[in-house]
Design an enzyme around this catalytic site. Sequence first.
Site, PDB file in Angstrom:
ATOM      1  NE  ARG A 151      54.273  34.460  66.348  1.00 30.45           N
ATOM      2  CZ  ARG A 151      55.186  35.046  65.586  1.00 30.45           C
ATOM      3  NH1 ARG A 151      55.478  36.324  65.777  1.00 30.45           N
ATOM      4  NH2 ARG A 151      55.821  34.371  64.641  1.00 30.45           N
ATOM      5  CE  LYS A 175      56.153  31.857  68.289  1.00 29.83           C
ATOM      6  NZ  LYS A 175      55.981  30.522  67.667  1.00 29.83           N
ATOM      7  CG  HIS A 246      47.403  31.050  66.590  1.00 34.33           C
ATOM      8  ND1 HIS A 246      48.509  31.886  66.721  1.00 34.33           N
ATOM      9  CD2 HIS A 246      47.803  30.045  65.767  1.00 34.33           C
ATOM     10  CE1 HIS A 246      49.510  31.402  66.027  1.00 34.33           C
ATOM     11  NE2 HIS A 246      49.106  30.290  65.427  1.00 34.33           N
ATOM     12  NE  ARG A 249      50.623  34.110  63.757  1.00 33.60           N
ATOM     13  CZ  ARG A 249      51.645  34.891  63.387  1.00 33.60           C
ATOM     14  NH1 ARG A 249      51.488  36.199  63.361  1.00 33.60           N
ATOM     15  NH2 ARG A 249      52.802  34.364  63.041  1.00 33.60           N
ATOM     16  CG  HIS A 272      55.705  32.581  59.654  1.00 34.87           C
ATOM     17  ND1 HIS A 272      54.678  32.176  58.835  1.00 34.87           N
ATOM     18  CD2 HIS A 272      55.228  32.488  60.919  1.00 34.87           C
ATOM     19  CE1 HIS A 272      53.630  31.859  59.570  1.00 34.87           C
ATOM     20  NE2 HIS A 272      53.942  32.044  60.826  1.00 34.87           N
ATOM     21  CE1 TYR A 281      47.708  30.223  58.652  1.00 36.15           C
ATOM     22  CE2 TYR A 281      50.030  30.695  58.313  1.00 36.15           C
ATOM     23  CZ  TYR A 281      48.965  30.498  59.157  1.00 36.15           C
ATOM     24  OH  TYR A 281      49.148  30.571  60.509  1.00 36.15           O
TER      25      TYR A 281
END
Length: 305
Positions: A151, A175, A246, A249, A272, A281
Amino acid sequence: MDATQLLSIWLKEREIQNQSRHTLHAYERDVSDFLNFCETKKLDLANIETTDLREYLAYKVEQQQLSSSSLQRMLSSIRQFMKWAEQGQYLAFNPADDFQLKRIPRPLPGMVDIETVNQILDQPAPEKPIEQQMWLRDKAILELLYSSGLRLAEVQGLRIKDIDFNRQLLRITGKGNKTRVVPFGSKARDAVMKWLQVYPLWHGDFVPDANVFITQKGSPLGARQIENRVKLQALRAGVNVDLHPHLLRHCFASHMLSNSRDLRAVQEMLGHSNLTTTQIYTHVDFDHLAQVYDQAHPRAQVKKS
């Protein structure tokens, strides 16, 4: 204990669990808004039913023209709060537990093919010395974004101590302050090592806690600066793509899945927490599906005589 006090306790517990400030603010806004609606309707928390929740969401759509994704986020906040309240025996049952909104399929992220990515990453360096130095820094950024699916904030916050050149591993803080270890390729390794040769010329000290990517004055490179440099290098390569971190990514995830078919591994590398997030994806590759079917299904195989 009233609902407002319960919300304060819940938010405090979330804060202790290292939830980000942005997430806590969203929780507080979403749940407070719902509790205010219930107060207007003279509904105690213990007496809220599914029909009340449906009425509230319909009210939000009518008043604010909210999108499906916004409604899903609000419902998620309310559901988590009420689940916590139920577990703490402040509620007899959670009316939001089985309540579902119809989901709109998430759009597939924009994509750039491998040849275009290579055109950007393999472009020749500029002629002017200072621009050459900037290119070495930018190339290292681009290589890491594409090599490891990082990220923007993860690249920006990368420290020298986070890089293991021998094993080609990065320690990433993502995150919610969650850390993960991801591999990076040999081209990314070479690009970062070349950039670090320039690093001291920009008044950068090789201390473990120092940011890997800095400005010419030695200060950490900002998020907007990284975005602008990524766009600039795409333009310099003659690529007609609105390139941003992004998007690289997305390319990493899609190209990895296309070649490996290993959704769990890509989920781990992207950081994730939920596999469904990674599933956007997955592309339908009909040739591959036919090949798998022919090899695996017992009634698809031709019997040998």
